[in-house]
Design an enzyme around this catalytic site. Sequence first.
Site, PDB file in Angstrom:
ATOM      1  N   SER A   1     -38.885  12.869 -22.360  1.00 10.07           N
ATOM      2  CA  SER A   1     -40.357  12.764 -22.927  1.00 10.07           C
ATOM      3  C   SER A   1     -41.092  13.969 -22.801  1.00 10.07           C
ATOM      4  CB  SER A   1     -41.145  11.591 -21.999  1.00 10.07           C
ATOM      5  OG  SER A   1     -41.971  10.879 -22.640  1.00 10.07           O
TER       6      SER A   1
ATOM      7  N   GLU B   1     -33.701   6.365 -23.396  1.00  9.61           N
ATOM      8  CA  GLU B   1     -34.602   7.538 -23.222  1.00  9.61           C
ATOM      9  C   GLU B   1     -34.155   8.611 -22.014  1.00  9.61           C
ATOM     10  OE1 GLU B   1     -38.916   6.926 -22.089  1.00  9.61           O
ATOM     11  OE2 GLU B   1     -38.370   8.894 -21.157  1.00  9.61           O
TER      12      GLU B   1
ATOM     13  N   GLU C   1     -41.518   4.842  -7.610  1.00 11.45           N
ATOM     14  CA  GLU C   1     -41.426   3.688  -8.314  1.00 11.45           C
ATOM     15  C   GLU C   1     -40.637   2.566  -7.875  1.00 11.45           C
ATOM     16  OE1 GLU C   1     -41.373   5.697 -12.402  1.00 11.45           O
ATOM     17  OE2 GLU C   1     -40.404   3.582 -12.463  1.00 11.45           O
TER      18      GLU C   1
ATOM     19  N   ARG D   1     -29.091  11.002 -15.295  1.00 11.00           N
ATOM     20  CA  ARG D   1     -29.361  10.049 -16.416  1.00 11.00           C
ATOM     21  C   ARG D   1     -28.400  10.414 -17.279  1.00 11.00           C
ATOM     22  NH1 ARG D   1     -34.725   7.216 -18.603  1.00 11.00           N
ATOM     23  NH2 ARG D   1     -35.003   6.529 -16.320  1.00 11.00           N
TER      24      ARG D   1
ATOM     25  N   ARG E   1     -40.162  10.267  -7.480  1.00 14.02           N
ATOM     26  CA  ARG E   1     -40.887   9.160  -8.083  1.00 14.02           C
ATOM     27  C   ARG E   1     -40.867   7.980  -7.265  1.00 14.02           C
ATOM     28  NH1 ARG E   1     -41.020  10.403 -14.175  1.00 14.02           N
ATOM     29  NH2 ARG E   1     -41.456  12.503 -13.986  1.00 14.02           N
TER      30      ARG E   1
ATOM     31  N   ARG F   1     -31.363   2.480 -13.967  1.00 11.23           N
ATOM     32  CA  ARG F   1     -31.473   3.839 -14.366  1.00 11.23           C
ATOM     33  C   ARG F   1     -32.458   4.632 -13.637  1.00 11.23           C
ATOM     34  NH1 ARG F   1     -33.754   3.496 -20.253  1.00 11.23           N
ATOM     35  NH2 ARG F   1     -36.075   2.786 -19.778  1.00 11.23           N
ATOM     36  N   HIS F   2     -33.122   3.974 -12.666  1.00 11.99           N
ATOM     37  CA  HIS F   2     -34.060   4.867 -11.816  1.00 11.99           C
ATOM     38  C   HIS F   2     -33.641   4.969 -10.481  1.00 11.99           C
ATOM     39  CE1 HIS F   2     -36.995   2.764 -14.895  1.00 11.99           C
ATOM     40  NE2 HIS F   2     -37.618   3.849 -14.767  1.00 11.99           N
TER      41      HIS F   2
END
Lengths: 526, 290
Positions: A452, A449, A300, A500, A298, A306-307
């Site tokens: 998903s 979270e 991002e 995670r 990813r 947490r990323h």
Amino acid sequence: CCVVSSCFRAGEEEQQAQSKKALKKQQKEAEKAAKKAEKQAKLVSVRQETPVVFDVFSLRLCLSLSWIEADRPLVRVQDLTPEKAEQQIWVRARIHTSRAKGKQCFLVLRHQQFTVQALLAVGDRASKQMVKFAANLTKESIIDVEAVVKKVEQKIESCSQQDVELHVERIFVISQSEARLPLQLEDAVRPEGEGDEVRKVDLIIINLHRNLNTTTSQAIFRLQSGICQLFRDTLINKGFVEIQTPKIISAASEGGANVFTVSYFKTSAYLAQSPQLYKQMCICADFDKVFCVGPVFRAEDSNTHRHLTEFVGLDIEMAFNYHYHEVMDSITDTMVQIFKGLCDRFQTEIQTVNKQYPSEPFKFLEPTLRLEYKEAVAMLKAAGVEMGDEEDLSTPNEKLLGRLVKEKYDTDFYVLDKYPLAVRPFYTMPDPNNPKYSNSYDMFMRGEEILSGAQRIHDAQLLTERAMHHSIDLEKIKAYIDSFRYGAPPHAGGGIGLERVTMLYLGLHNVRQTSMFPRDPKRLTP
Amino acid sequence: MDHIRKDGDDDDDMNGEVDPALKALEERQDEVLRRLYELKATVDGLAKTVTTPDADLDASTLSRGPAESVFRGTADLDSLLGKDLGALRDIVINANPAHPPLSLLVLHALLCQRYQVLSSVHVHSSVSVVPPPLLSCLGPRHIDSYARQRFQLGFTLIWKDVSKLQMKFNTQSMCPIEGEANVARFLFRLLSAEPQDPLAATQMDCWIDTAVFQLAEVGSKEHAAVLRSLNSALGCSPWLLGQEFSLADIVCACCVLRAGQTTSAAANIQRWLKSCQNLGHFDCVNPLLQ
């Protein structure tokens, strides 16, 4: 005349006494010399006894180590227990600490998460030189020791093996470590709050190859391995098939923004953001229940706790008979089995991590608690949060909701069902009873979270409508939509991130602690 | 049966067919038996009606058919529990599987008759094994349980390693309620069936406390004394508070049943226990008494 003779006799006695003294002195010296000679002889014999490979007193080492095939068994540090008392055994371990005190040298030997105290004292088996040699060995060097296991009356609190210590008779160096370490291992293991200003995490990451060796890291990554194994075992028992999906793909699956581009011969390709498309194709090929474990990329630019830009995704996809809850229940049951398995089989690792990073043990309910989105909004509103009914949950709201749920139900793991349609991806199936909501769900651990998921639209026409509604270029997803045109079973699924889940299960606070070689916008090596 | 048979002793003749006259006789016999059973069932029902005193709380005792559910509107719940904010009003009860709260199960059955209740049972991670009867003690899963919004009330029972039974409802504005008796009082209020007369209400509280504190140990002097006073109270009236069935009966009956040895109990107590059983709400308790 008597006086004279007594004087003479005294003198004679004195002479005799003197010669006795001299004799004694001579005897003593002779003893000393004899002892010294004995010692020398012993040293020589010790030297002669040692295998050709090693030289005890000078550090000429044989690097290849494959001179002889010895079948001398080595006992692991974790197996040193009172049952082995009085046995003479060989142990290979690293020098964790060493401290000389007069005629004795105290060593702490370490292997993986386990440490044991070892004592080397000047005596029959060890010379003064040997003790000095041991005290000067550098930390982290790998050594072989021959020792007798001894029970101790008082527990040795600072070691993992608290009931025994080793009385060392021989030491050999297998691999020497440089004297100056980039990071002192005690610093890496000291609990937070006890030290310098420098961010411990960064310091640890920089010296990762040293850090992987600490007892805590050993425990964390063994537990992570356990999560992966439990995931596989549980799903295989439920009749799932493991599939492998490609990571170099032609079109971005989740949306164009956060994807890495790679040059692919004369054109370019992308690194997969998720195995979504391929999981679904397998369902359309009637595999019924599939899962895959593999890297997810990813792009991002988030620098949060947490990323990561690359992480390990554990993904599930399943066809169902009547209701997507069948899939949701299967996923929550898998998670519960993982939690139970970790609790049963990895207590040692959990306790080891807790020593450095104390946290509450992970609690959950079976069957898993399921709340609906509307309930969550009501709970948050009752707690004073202002938000719209169809608004997505912000991270602080998710954390608050986690605390509210924990307070009422005493669980760290729950599912939030029926998210509003507007905040979910275009391929999410709308709720048949209420068009503003969808058949989608998120799962939370300790208020964050971890998954998903949703029921996917399996009808090509509806999928096209939803894609257009989201202003997605239909050309780019033509192959995806086509896969549903020739009969597709209704299906649902979801995916979790291994790092995670490990972080949250152990109650840690940075996902970089649970990724062996983490990747984020600022970190590309090691 | 001096009917002339054609062949031998067999009922069937050579072709394997039954004699039509015999068949008619068998059918008449079946018919008579069937009518006898029906009569017996009716008499049994009447006997139960006659021997079981009136219990206003539940109108369904007279007909053993589907229970007449009296759904009072949510106005009651709003006044009792506070305004509905769109979230399921979920009552969470944490109980230790070693001491199942029997009276709460009876109250759950009563609540289900008055409201649409979403019941669920969970096992907390602090407990490793729970016997199967405890997992199904709230009855089968409701058909509509996938849609939580359709229910007026939630009843979530969590088997957990707790020292004292605990109820949580609205954690923002209520502290937890502890103890089976107190939770029972809370749930009973939701049924709007509290005695209005303060004297009766006090008597009810008194019986509840007596049961919970003194019926605990079988064989103790206190236990025997309570049984004696129960017996004498039930000699004068069908229920503990007189003509009205109340929470006192529920809690005391559960305590007596849990203590066991009910077959050797005094006559009034036995009659009273039988009446409780006949009401039907105690059905959920029986599987847990073994």
